[in-house]
Each structure stands twice: as structure tokens, then as C-alpha cells.
Design a protein around this motif. Structure first.
Motif, PDB file in Angstrom:
ATOM      1  N   ALA A  10       0.825  -1.213   0.000  1.00 50.68           N
ATOM      2  CA  ALA A  10       0.000   0.000   0.000  1.00 50.68           C
ATOM      3  C   ALA A  10       0.855   1.257   0.000  1.00 50.68           C
ATOM      4  N   GLY A  11       1.963   1.220  -0.763  1.00 52.22           N
ATOM      5  CA  GLY A  11       2.709   2.444  -1.015  1.00 52.22           C
ATOM      6  C   GLY A  11       1.939   3.322  -1.986  1.00 52.22           C
ATOM      7  N   GLY A  12       2.599   4.361  -2.492  1.00 51.62           N
ATOM      8  CA  GLY A  12       1.899   5.276  -3.372  1.00 51.62           C
ATOM      9  C   GLY A  12       1.389   4.626  -4.644  1.00 51.62           C
ATOM     10  N   TRP A  13       2.212   3.794  -5.293  1.00 54.35           N
ATOM     11  CA  TRP A  13       1.826   3.191  -6.555  1.00 54.35           C
ATOM     12  C   TRP A  13       0.811   2.072  -6.358  1.00 54.35           C
ATOM     13  N   GLY A  14       1.012   1.236  -5.342  1.00 50.69           N
ATOM     14  CA  GLY A  14       0.043   0.183  -5.060  1.00 50.69           C
ATOM     15  C   GLY A  14      -1.325   0.748  -4.728  1.00 50.69           C
ATOM     16  N   THR A  15      -1.351   1.800  -3.909  1.00 51.34           N
ATOM     17  CA  THR A  15      -2.621   2.438  -3.545  1.00 51.34           C
ATOM     18  C   THR A  15      -3.278   3.078  -4.760  1.00 51.34           C
ATOM     19  N   THR A  16      -2.475   3.718  -5.608  1.00 52.26           N
ATOM     20  CA  THR A  16      -3.009   4.354  -6.813  1.00 52.26           C
ATOM     21  C   THR A  16      -3.665   3.334  -7.740  1.00 52.26           C
ATOM     22  N   LEU A  17      -2.995   2.227  -7.992  1.00 55.82           N
ATOM     23  CA  LEU A  17      -3.567   1.208  -8.874  1.00 55.82           C
ATOM     24  C   LEU A  17      -4.773   0.530  -8.240  1.00 55.82           C
ATOM     25  N   LYS A  29      -9.119  -5.533  -2.438  1.00 57.16           N
ATOM     26  CA  LYS A  29      -8.486  -5.686  -1.132  1.00 57.16           C
ATOM     27  C   LYS A  29      -7.018  -5.293  -1.258  1.00 57.16           C
ATOM     28  N   ILE A  30      -6.525  -4.530  -0.294  1.00 56.97           N
ATOM     29  CA  ILE A  30      -5.128  -4.103  -0.331  1.00 56.97           C
ATOM     30  C   ILE A  30      -4.452  -4.437   0.991  1.00 56.97           C
ATOM     31  N   TRP A  31      -3.272  -5.061   0.886  1.00 58.05           N
ATOM     32  CA  TRP A  31      -2.512  -5.425   2.084  1.00 58.05           C
ATOM     33  C   TRP A  31      -1.454  -4.376   2.361  1.00 58.05           C
ATOM     34  N   SER A  32      -1.337  -4.022   3.647  1.00 65.43           N
ATOM     35  CA  SER A  32      -0.294  -3.103   4.072  1.00 65.43           C
ATOM     36  C   SER A  32       0.413  -3.651   5.299  1.00 65.43           C
ATOM     37  N   PHE A  33       1.722  -3.444   5.340  1.00 60.44           N
ATOM     38  CA  PHE A  33       2.509  -3.813   6.511  1.00 60.44           C
ATOM     39  C   PHE A  33       2.222  -2.874   7.675  1.00 60.44           C
ATOM     40  N   GLU A  34       1.898  -1.614   7.368  1.00 62.85           N
ATOM     41  CA  GLU A  34       1.680  -0.595   8.405  1.00 62.85           C
ATOM     42  C   GLU A  34       0.215  -0.584   8.839  1.00 62.85           C
ATOM     43  N   GLN A  35      -0.049  -0.896  10.109  1.00 67.37           N
ATOM     44  CA  GLN A  35      -1.421  -0.900  10.615  1.00 67.37           C
ATOM     45  C   GLN A  35      -2.043   0.491  10.524  1.00 67.37           C
ATOM     46  N   GLU A  68      -6.191 -12.913   4.349  1.00 70.27           N
ATOM     47  CA  GLU A  68      -7.422 -12.184   4.061  1.00 70.27           C
ATOM     48  C   GLU A  68      -7.465 -11.640   2.637  1.00 70.27           C
ATOM     49  N   VAL A  69      -6.327 -11.638   1.954  1.00 72.39           N
ATOM     50  CA  VAL A  69      -6.296 -11.017   0.625  1.00 72.39           C
ATOM     51  C   VAL A  69      -5.835 -11.953  -0.496  1.00 72.39           C
ATOM     52  N   ILE A  70      -5.180 -13.066  -0.177  1.00 75.50           N
ATOM     53  CA  ILE A  70      -4.578 -13.897  -1.225  1.00 75.50           C
ATOM     54  C   ILE A  70      -5.494 -14.989  -1.780  1.00 75.50           C
ATOM     55  N   PRO A  71      -6.068 -15.877  -0.950  1.00 77.14           N
ATOM     56  CA  PRO A  71      -6.626 -17.135  -1.472  1.00 77.14           C
ATOM     57  C   PRO A  71      -7.627 -16.999  -2.610  1.00 77.14           C
ATOM     58  N   ASN A  72      -8.545 -16.038  -2.527  1.00 75.13           N
ATOM     59  CA  ASN A  72      -9.620 -15.949  -3.523  1.00 75.13           C
ATOM     60  C   ASN A  72      -9.391 -14.889  -4.593  1.00 75.13           C
ATOM     61  N   ALA A  73      -8.239 -14.266  -4.567  1.00 79.92           N
ATOM     62  CA  ALA A  73      -7.957 -13.188  -5.520  1.00 79.92           C
ATOM     63  C   ALA A  73      -7.505 -13.783  -6.854  1.00 79.92           C
ATOM     64  N   GLU A  74      -8.337 -13.655  -7.859  1.00 77.81           N
ATOM     65  CA  GLU A  74      -7.968 -14.161  -9.182  1.00 77.81           C
ATOM     66  C   GLU A  74      -6.890 -13.296  -9.820  1.00 77.81           C
ATOM     67  N   ILE A  75      -6.885 -12.009  -9.474  1.00 77.07           N
ATOM     68  CA  ILE A  75      -5.898 -11.077 -10.004  1.00 77.07           C
ATOM     69  C   ILE A  75      -5.243 -10.347  -8.837  1.00 77.07           C
ATOM     70  N   LEU A  76      -3.910 -10.300  -8.852  1.00 76.38           N
ATOM     71  CA  LEU A  76      -3.172  -9.600  -7.814  1.00 76.38           C
ATOM     72  C   LEU A  76      -2.243  -8.574  -8.438  1.00 76.38           C
ATOM     73  N   VAL A  77      -2.110  -7.436  -7.768  1.00 80.74           N
ATOM     74  CA  VAL A  77      -1.111  -6.438  -8.122  1.00 80.74           C
ATOM     75  C   VAL A  77      -0.035  -6.506  -7.045  1.00 80.74           C
ATOM     76  N   PHE A  78       1.208  -6.743  -7.454  1.00 78.78           N
ATOM     77  CA  PHE A  78       2.311  -6.915  -6.502  1.00 78.78           C
ATOM     78  C   PHE A  78       3.145  -5.646  -6.521  1.00 78.78           C
ATOM     79  N   ALA A  79       3.069  -4.872  -5.430  1.00 74.74           N
ATOM     80  CA  ALA A  79       3.637  -3.516  -5.415  1.00 74.74           C
ATOM     81  C   ALA A  79       4.473  -3.278  -4.172  1.00 74.74           C
ATOM     82  N   VAL A  80       5.532  -4.069  -4.020  1.00 75.69           N
ATOM     83  CA  VAL A  80       6.427  -3.880  -2.886  1.00 75.69           C
ATOM     84  C   VAL A  80       7.807  -3.499  -3.405  1.00 75.69           C
TER      85      VAL A  80
END
Length: 330
Positions: A10-17, A29-35, A68-80
Motif C-alpha cells: 500500500a505504497g503510493g503506486w500500489g494504492t493508486t492502482l 483488497k489491499i494489504w499493508s505492513f503498516e497498521q 485475508e487477501v490472497i486465497p480468492n484473488a484471481e488477479i493480484l497487483v504486486f507492489a512492494v
């Protein structure tokens, strides 16, 4: 059938997309390391740290657990960040189902330092075989895309059959993707242009003028091509949107983190001072300079610009001496 979509990072580019897809009506659904980022997205529909002043769609929902975000996601954006790609890929790998097909779009840029592998290669090595990987790259400053300014990009994959769906998925009135198969080419462009942007930042920090910057950008394009030739990439990729297009945007814009980093280094700031000013955002060119320099040394590729940027950033070479040596070499 509407696909389930998740974004890892959930950096700038991941959040934007993620927000781009959410505003198209998809539940993302978007995963972030920072609570704190998770809470800000869910409670206030904003990402204060990485994408300030942008109101996010209520269809963008944040989580802190991979299950909570991986198992059912047919499409993932990987932005780390590239330095964390293998670690995060290893962490998410157990959560993919064996009986489901996945498409993963990587927007991480760089070469892995220890192996010199491209990000797509690392992901294929770590993730299950039922995850088909693509890469997205171009002149895509996240703030401009988030403000819905007209932008082109390139999506590439060795799995040509997944490209039409991905192009259609990301296409909007202001964001236009093009499909090619030269996946390695656009990944190399995305890594090398960040090094060049740092060098152009040096020029601005030292008030060297537009002639110097034009020469630096031209040299950066040549170095892209030299590395690409080693990897067997299509030459035309480097003269397209993901190559010279991204190079110009990243080197010219004050929104570029890599340009900012180089400019601040030239003005005498320390790495810690710049890191604080960037509020946790990453200048990928810092690590790309190190990995690409080492790769070039091992493979006999002449990269004078990358060499001098590396020596300034990682060996403490005086910038004025680096510029003098660069001029003597080219």
C-alpha cells in the motif's frame, strides 16, 4: 463474472492502482505492513503517508493479514519495493490455492542484488506454478495517475494469453495500457531509468543546466539498451513508452522520488535526512545502482553512468569527482 482483486503493498503506486480499479467498480483488497495505513484507508479513505490528498474509493478495503487477501484473488497487483520482493513472495506463497488460476501483475522495479534476477523471475521462482506473472511499467508517476491525468503504460508477459484481460482491466479514460511480450525489456527499463533520474537529480542539485541533463538522459538510454542486449530484449522496447517515455518522465518531474533523492544528495543532505523527508517512501534507484553495477562488473558490460552513481551513493565518492570522471569516460 467480476474477478476478485487484491493488491500487495500500500505504497503510493500500489494504492493508486488499487484505487484505479476500485473506482471502476471492483471490490479491491489491499494489504499493508503498516497498521496505521490500514486504519487510514478503512476509516478515512485516504493514505496519509504514501498518497496524501487523494480521496480513496470505498471499494478499496485494507487488510494486514495475507490470508485475508490472497486465497480468492484471481488477479493480484504486486507492489512492494524490489529489495523485499523475495521475502514477501515467500510469505504469500502458502496462501495460494492449488485448484485456482491466478494472474499477478508486478509493478516492482529492479534487479535482485544477490542473484541479479528480474522481479518476474524471482516471483516465478518462489510462487506456485498456477500463478501467471506479468509486469506493468511506464511513465507512471503515482500522484499524476491518482489525480486522473492522462497516462500510458505497458503490460508485458511471457504468458501472452493473459494480456488482453489485463489491458481491459486497467484501461480507463485517463489510463491506457498497451500489451507487449517483452517482459524482461520493460523491467530493465524500469530499473535503469531510476538510476538515470538520480543522476539528473545530481545535475539539478548542482545547478548544471539542461545541456548536462540532456546528455545524462541520453547516456541512460544507451545503458538501458546495453543491459537489454545482454538479456536478449527487443530493442524497440527501449524506444517506447516503458523505455524513453518513462525515462523522460522520471528524470524531468519533481514528483519523482529518485530525482528528489539525487537532488538532495547533491545539496549535501545525508541519507537519513532524505529518508525522513521521504516519509518512508523508497527511491528504488539507490538499490538498482548497486545491483546493476555489480551485475555489469561480473558480465563485462560498460556502464559509466551507473558506475559513477553507484560510487557516489555507496562508496562516498565526491560528486564533483564523479562527474569529472564520467566526462572523461564518455
Amino acid at each position: 463474472m467480476v474477478p476478485e482483486i487484491s493488491v500487495i503493498g500500500a505504497g503510493g503506486w500500489g494504492t493508486t492502482l488499487g484505487n484505479l480499479l476500485a473506482t471502476k467498480g471492483f471490490l479491491v483488497k489491499i494489504w499493508s505492513f503498516e497498521q496505521e495505513t490500514v486504519d487510514n484507508i478503512n476509516n478515512f479513505h485516504e493514505n496519509k503517508q504514501f498518497l496524501p490528498s487523494i480521496h480513496l474509493s470505498s471499494n478499496l478495503v485494507a487488510f494486514s493479514k495475507f490470508e485475508e487477501v490472497i486465497p480468492n484473488a484471481e488477479i493480484l497487483v504486486f507492489a512492494v519495493p524490489s529489495s523485499h520482493v523475495r521475502k514477501i513472495a515467500e510469505q504469500i506463497s502458502p496462501f495460494f490455492k492449488n485448484d485456482q488460476k491466478y494472474k499477478l501483475v508486478s509493478v516492482s522495479k529492479g534487479l535482485e542484488y544477490t542473484t541479479f534476477k528480474l522481479m518476474s523471475e524471482v516471483l516465478r521462482e518462489v510462487l506456485p506454478s498456477n500463478v501467471k506473472v506479468a509486469a506493468l511499467s511506464g511513465p507512471n508517476l503515482s500522484s499524476e495517475v491518482a489525480h486522473m491525468q492522462p497516462t500510458a503504460t505497458v503490460i508485458a508477459s511471457i504468458h501472452e494469453e493473459i494480456l488482453p484481460e489485463l489491458v481491459d482491466l486497467f484501461h480507463t479514460e485517463y489510463f491506457k495500457p498497451y500489451a507487449i511480450t517483452d517482459e524482461r525489456g520493460i523491467e530493465i527499463c524500469g530499473a535503469v531509468k531510476n538510476i538515470t533520474a538520480i543522476a539528473v537529480g545530481f545535475c539539478d542539485g548542482l545547478n548544471l543546466g539542461n545541456n548536462s541533463k540532456g546528455s545524462i538522459m541520453t547516456l541512460g538510454l544507451h545503458e538501458m539498451n546495453r543491459i537489454g542486449k545482454h538479456f536478449g530484449c527487443t530493442r524497440g522496447t527501449f524506444f517506447g513508452i516503458a523505455g524513453i517515455g518513462d525515462l523522460i518522465a522520471t528524470c524531468s518531474s519533481k514528483l519523482s522520488r529518485n530525482h528528489f533523492y539525487g537532488e538532495e544528495i547533491a545539496r549535501g543532505k545525508t541519507l537519513d535526512q532524505i529518508s525522513d523527508e521521504m516519509h518512508g517512501m523508497v527511491a528504488e534507484g539507490v538499490w538498482a545502482a548497486e545491483s546493476i553495477y555489480q551485475f555489469a562488473q561480473e558480465n563485462g558490460i560498460d556502464l559509466p553512468l551507473t558506475t559513477q552513481v553507484y560510487k557516489v551513493l555507496h562508496e562516498g565518492k565526491l560528486m564533483e569527482k564523479a562527474i569529472k570522471d564520467l566526462l572523461a569516460l564518455i
